[in-house]
Design a protein around this motif. Structure first.
Motif, PDB file in Angstrom:
ATOM      1  N   SER A 291      30.502   6.761 -57.977  1.00 47.88           N
ATOM      2  CA  SER A 291      30.521   7.369 -56.637  1.00 47.88           C
ATOM      3  C   SER A 291      29.739   8.676 -56.617  1.00 47.88           C
ATOM      4  CB  SER A 291      31.965   7.588 -56.174  1.00 47.88           C
ATOM      5  OG  SER A 291      32.679   8.362 -57.100  1.00 47.88           O
ATOM      6  N   ASN A 292      29.804   9.450 -57.699  1.00 49.07           N
ATOM      7  CA  ASN A 292      29.000  10.675 -57.776  1.00 49.07           C
ATOM      8  C   ASN A 292      27.504  10.357 -57.801  1.00 49.07           C
ATOM      9  OD1 ASN A 292      31.170  12.450 -57.788  1.00 49.07           O
ATOM     10  ND2 ASN A 292      31.299  12.555 -60.012  1.00 49.07           N
ATOM     11  N   ALA A 293      27.136   9.321 -58.561  1.00 51.02           N
ATOM     12  CA  ALA A 293      25.721   8.906 -58.623  1.00 51.02           C
ATOM     13  C   ALA A 293      25.230   8.456 -57.252  1.00 51.02           C
ATOM     14  CB  ALA A 293      25.542   7.788 -59.644  1.00 51.02           C
ATOM     15  N   LEU A 294      26.113   7.835 -56.476  1.00 50.45           N
ATOM     16  CA  LEU A 294      25.750   7.371 -55.136  1.00 50.45           C
ATOM     17  C   LEU A 294      25.496   8.563 -54.206  1.00 50.45           C
ATOM     18  CD1 LEU A 294      25.441   4.779 -53.398  1.00 50.45           C
ATOM     19  CD2 LEU A 294      27.810   5.123 -52.691  1.00 50.45           C
ATOM     20  N   VAL A 295      26.377   9.564 -54.245  1.00 47.29           N
ATOM     21  CA  VAL A 295      26.174  10.774 -53.428  1.00 47.29           C
ATOM     22  C   VAL A 295      24.857  11.437 -53.811  1.00 47.29           C
ATOM     23  CG1 VAL A 295      27.073  13.078 -52.901  1.00 47.29           C
ATOM     24  CG2 VAL A 295      28.654  11.160 -53.090  1.00 47.29           C
ATOM     25  N   ASP A 296      24.593  11.529 -55.110  1.00 43.29           N
ATOM     26  CA  ASP A 296      23.356  12.143 -55.597  1.00 43.29           C
ATOM     27  C   ASP A 296      22.127  11.376 -55.116  1.00 43.29           C
ATOM     28  OD1 ASP A 296      22.040  14.112 -57.404  1.00 43.29           O
ATOM     29  OD2 ASP A 296      21.439  12.311 -58.489  1.00 43.29           O
ATOM     30  N   LYS A 300      19.070  12.900 -52.786  1.00 38.22           N
ATOM     31  CA  LYS A 300      17.679  12.942 -53.236  1.00 38.22           C
ATOM     32  C   LYS A 300      16.766  12.013 -52.444  1.00 38.22           C
ATOM     33  CE  LYS A 300      18.789  14.688 -57.777  1.00 38.22           C
ATOM     34  NZ  LYS A 300      19.038  14.405 -59.197  1.00 38.22           N
ATOM     35  N   CYS A 301      17.362  11.151 -51.631  1.00 34.82           N
ATOM     36  CA  CYS A 301      16.561  10.317 -50.728  1.00 34.82           C
ATOM     37  C   CYS A 301      16.480  10.938 -49.335  1.00 34.82           C
ATOM     38  CB  CYS A 301      17.136   8.904 -50.651  1.00 34.82           C
ATOM     39  SG  CYS A 301      16.890   7.939 -52.157  1.00 34.82           S
ATOM     40  N   GLY A 302      16.998  12.134 -49.186  1.00 37.09           N
ATOM     41  CA  GLY A 302      16.870  12.856 -47.919  1.00 37.09           C
ATOM     42  C   GLY A 302      17.926  12.529 -46.886  1.00 37.09           C
ATOM     43  N   ALA A 303      18.905  11.682 -47.218  1.00 38.69           N
ATOM     44  CA  ALA A 303      19.964  11.304 -46.269  1.00 38.69           C
ATOM     45  C   ALA A 303      21.179  12.198 -46.512  1.00 38.69           C
ATOM     46  CB  ALA A 303      20.320   9.834 -46.422  1.00 38.69           C
ATOM     47  N   VAL A 309      29.161  12.492 -45.860  1.00 41.80           N
ATOM     48  CA  VAL A 309      30.236  11.570 -45.443  1.00 41.80           C
ATOM     49  C   VAL A 309      30.879  10.926 -46.675  1.00 41.80           C
ATOM     50  CG1 VAL A 309      30.721   9.381 -44.289  1.00 41.80           C
ATOM     51  CG2 VAL A 309      29.327  11.100 -43.138  1.00 41.80           C
ATOM     52  N   LEU A 310      30.039  10.448 -47.618  1.00 42.71           N
ATOM     53  CA  LEU A 310      30.554   9.828 -48.836  1.00 42.71           C
ATOM     54  C   LEU A 310      31.315  10.844 -49.687  1.00 42.71           C
ATOM     55  CD1 LEU A 310      27.476   7.632 -49.788  1.00 42.71           C
ATOM     56  CD2 LEU A 310      29.699   6.798 -49.015  1.00 42.71           C
ATOM     57  N   TRP A 322      31.348  18.234 -56.595  1.00 39.54           N
ATOM     58  CA  TRP A 322      31.073  19.458 -55.833  1.00 39.54           C
ATOM     59  C   TRP A 322      29.660  19.990 -56.133  1.00 39.54           C
ATOM     60  CZ3 TRP A 322      34.286  21.354 -52.124  1.00 39.54           C
ATOM     61  CH2 TRP A 322      35.616  20.919 -52.116  1.00 39.54           C
ATOM     62  N   THR A 323      29.294  19.971 -57.414  1.00 30.91           N
ATOM     63  CA  THR A 323      27.987  20.521 -57.810  1.00 30.91           C
ATOM     64  C   THR A 323      26.843  19.718 -57.202  1.00 30.91           C
ATOM     65  OG1 THR A 323      28.938  21.326 -59.889  1.00 30.91           O
ATOM     66  CG2 THR A 323      26.539  21.147 -59.793  1.00 30.91           C
ATOM     67  N   ILE A 324      26.983  18.391 -57.174  1.00 34.26           N
ATOM     68  CA  ILE A 324      25.944  17.541 -56.574  1.00 34.26           C
ATOM     69  C   ILE A 324      25.741  17.902 -55.107  1.00 34.26           C
ATOM     70  CG2 ILE A 324      25.473  15.175 -55.779  1.00 34.26           C
ATOM     71  CD1 ILE A 324      26.748  14.209 -58.429  1.00 34.26           C
ATOM     72  N   MET A 325      26.835  18.065 -54.371  1.00 36.54           N
ATOM     73  CA  MET A 325      26.730  18.347 -52.934  1.00 36.54           C
ATOM     74  C   MET A 325      26.208  19.754 -52.673  1.00 36.54           C
ATOM     75  SD  MET A 325      27.199  16.333 -50.397  1.00 36.54           S
ATOM     76  CE  MET A 325      26.095  16.882 -49.098  1.00 36.54           C
ATOM     77  N   ILE A 326      26.634  20.720 -53.484  1.00 37.52           N
ATOM     78  CA  ILE A 326      26.132  22.099 -53.351  1.00 37.52           C
ATOM     79  C   ILE A 326      24.627  22.118 -53.616  1.00 37.52           C
ATOM     80  CG2 ILE A 326      26.201  24.401 -54.402  1.00 37.52           C
ATOM     81  CD1 ILE A 326      29.253  23.801 -54.927  1.00 37.52           C
ATOM     82  N   ALA A 327      24.207  21.441 -54.699  1.00 36.18           N
ATOM     83  CA  ALA A 327      22.772  21.368 -55.026  1.00 36.18           C
ATOM     84  C   ALA A 327      22.001  20.661 -53.919  1.00 36.18           C
ATOM     85  CB  ALA A 327      22.568  20.643 -56.353  1.00 36.18           C
ATOM     86  N   GLY A 328      22.631  19.635 -53.305  1.00 36.42           N
ATOM     87  CA  GLY A 328      21.979  18.914 -52.206  1.00 36.42           C
ATOM     88  C   GLY A 328      21.692  19.820 -51.021  1.00 36.42           C
TER      89      GLY A 328
END
Length: 625
Positions: A291-296, A300-303, A309-310, A322-328
């Protein structure tokens, strides 16, 4: 049927050492570690005689549950009774201390052992690997051979995992040679470990050869190579192998964490969605890594909205989530959103680590939030006692450089406790270009050229600084210097996915079937830009002298070609998603802003540094290129 076994044990009128050992061992081998330790304590307090089997039964439970105190008690008892002299018990203690991260005790027991067998040496290799002491494994392996102990499958695989972690290709190849000589290469655990070592040492070709030779592949074999292709920037090969796997083998949740980064690396939203649908059908998204890989991937695909939401739907958010979303948010230029999420993370009781501080500093940098960046950098050191790495220092230098605090950035670099690398000096060099400080740029460029003399991009950057200051003689000298060294500028290219097909554009390459339509469209854009007073800057130093050459060169910028192709081939209302292998130049940036307004289109451009979202003639980066 461990529950029934415990029931029978509790009803026994008289329990002897054998019955105690049986039930302790049964609990331990069935994963009931706490129950095994509790039974051991009961046995001891009731005065029952303990033997080596008792200790060997409870130590694995101490190791798995990392119950260091109970393990120390067992160790003390074994020393007092002399049982420590048994090799099997000493090996179990080695494993227990290794699992509990007590490297000093592990080393002491190993060195004091009178007789070591292959299990002892393997336990010590595994201990070094867990401690991250990868560089010591080669010496230990050599010492093992000199001691007359022949490494078995377990020792070999443990050593290979260590060499993979240290990216020691030379040592890994040496072990590979040993496996060939001793007929181990085709054994599945060894083959999988060899593949892991090669992909982490960026030798994917050798990993593929091993993969093709293995006849009894398991899911680990497939995942190792799919993930290896993803990590080493071979996304198409990763997708191809994943397709082969679907025909021959059933993927698992780990496969999703291996293939999703391939979609993320090339911003392939369509493929990412297909993998998302597959993972959803198979129930793989219950796994936190998947699920973390999916959010990432969506980040990185701009969505970004889909990613959020995920993220909000995750029932168990860990620090990585949290880190993935903050970096996003940082990548997309939403620095204040990143800060709000960072504070929300801290409020939820999750403490940030070095990676999450890197993400928030990056977000501050790309949104020009200088005060906030300084505050987080201080909090990292003083409040959380995290020692900054080069990437953290780079973020601060980049932030100060972008906001025009060039003198403070230089003083910051000079006060750093670690040696600055080229990325730090280049951040300052970019700041010199933004704020047109040619004098400082020359000093900084000298340091950059000494660190990376073969990187032509840095010479081009200085040349453009000279050109924008209209110092044409300096441009000419630098151009001659580059030519004299035989250096060539790295090719910039961009790509866009239209109807499941990826179209790649290279600067000045006219081979694309739609070239004439693209050129005609861009001519119209240039004409309308001039009419509205947006005359393109003709100061790109290494492109030629006369206006005609400049206009043609500027038209050939790859990201602009990809954007034009997207406008011409995607239906209205669909965002135009372009990815570029290097940073977008200011000319292409201005052109994309103008096209977004002229055609009323949303353009999402991902370069090597960040996302640029163009709408109505504005960009999300707000000028912080």
């Amino acid at each position: 049927m461990i529950g029934d076994a415990v029931l029978v044990f509790n009803r026994m009128p008289r329990q002897d050492t054998i019955s105690w050992n049986s039930v302790i061992s049964g609990c331990s081998s069935n994963g009931l570690n706490s129950e095994a330790i509790e039974l051991f304590i009961r046995m001891w307090t009731q005065g029952q005689e303990l033997d080596s089997v008792t200790l060997l039964s409870v130590l694995p439970a101490c190791a798995q549950s990392r119950y260091w105190f109970a393990g120390r008690v067992v160790h003390g008892y074994s020393v007092k009774t002399g049982l420590i002299g048994e090799t099997s018990l000493a090996n179990a203690l080695l494993d227990m201390y290794s699992n509990c991260s007590d490297w000093q005790s592990t080393n002491q027991i190993f060195r004091s052992m009178g007789q070591k067998n292959v299990v002892s040496w393997t336990a010590m290799i595994t201990s070094y690997m867990r401690a991250g002491l990868f560089d010591k494994v080669a010496g230990l392996l050599q010492e093992m051979v000199l001691d007359g102990i022949r490494p078995d499958v377990f020792a070999v695989t443990s050593a290979l995992h260590a060499f993979a972690g240290d990216e020691s290709l030379k040592q890994g190849k040496s072990v590979h040679g040993y496996t060939i000589r001793n007929g181990m290469e085709k054994l599945l655990p060894v083959a999988n470990a060899l593949m892991e070592m090669y992909v982490k040492c960026r030798n994917v070709e050798e990993a593929r050869l091993i993969f093709d030779r293995v006849t009894n592949k398991d899911v680990i074999s497939w995942n190792t190579l799919i993930g290896g292709y993803s990590r080493n920037n071979f996304p198409n090969e990763s997708f191809s192998l994943f397709s082969d796997m679907l025909l021959q083998f059933r993927p698992n949740a780990v496969t999703m964490t291996c293939i999703l980064p391939a979609a993320a690396s090339i911003s392939s939203l369509e493929r990412g969605r297909e993998i998302h649908a597959y993972a959803l059908r198979r129930g793989f998204l219950e796994d936190s890594y998947a699920s973390n890989a999916l959010v990432d991937m969506y980040v990185k695909c701009g969505a970004l909205l889909v990613a959020r939401v995920l993220f909000d739907r995750l029932t168990k958010k860990n620090l990585i989530s949290w880190t993935i979303m903050i970096a996003g948010y940082g990548m997309h230029g939403f620095g204040k959103h990143a800060i709000a999420l960072f504070e929300q993370m801290r409020g939820s009781g999750i403490e940030p680590d070095a990676a999450s501080f890197s993400a928030i500093l990056y977000a501050c940098c790309h949104s020009g939030l200088a005060a906030e960046g300084r505050r987080f950098f201080k909090a990292m050191q003083k409040e959380y006692k995290i020692e900054p790495k080069l990437k953290h220092y780079t973020c601060i230098v980049d932030l100060l450089s972008r906001t025009g605090d060039l003198k403070e950035a230089l003083e910051f670099i000079e006060s750093m406790p670690i040696e600055p690398d080229s990325s730090i000096w280049v951040s300052l060099l970019h700041g010199c270009r933004i704020h047109k400080n040619v004098k400082l740029a020359e000093k900084v460029a000298d340091k950059v050229f000494k660190l990376e003399p073969e990187n032509t991009g840095y010479y081009v950057l200085l040349a453009n600084i000279y050109a924008e200051a209209e110092r044409w003689e300096a441009v000419k000298k630098l151009k001659n210097k580059i030519g004299g060294r035989g250096l060539r500028e790295n090719t910039g290219y961009s790509w866009i996915e239209v109807r499941s097909k990826v179209h790649v554009f290279i600067a000045d390459n006219r081979n694309h079937p739609d070239w004439n339509r693209i050129a005609e469209f861009l001519d119209d854009v240039a004409r309308r830009m001039r009419q509205e007073g947006h005359d393109p800057k003709k100061k790109y130093a290494l492109m030629g002298a006369d206006d005609a050459v400049h206009d043609e060169a500027l038209c050939g910028h790859s990201s602009k070609l990809a954007v034009a192709f997207g406008v011409l081939n995607l239906p209205e209302g669909r965002p135009i998603r372009v990815t570029k292998n290097s940073k977008v130049c200011s000319h292409c940036h201005e052109a994309a802003k103008f096209i977004s307004k002229m055609c009323n289109r949303e353009i999402i451009l991902r370069d090597s540094s960040r996302f640029h979202r163009f709408e109505g003639g504005r960009c999300s980066c707000r000028g912080y290129l």
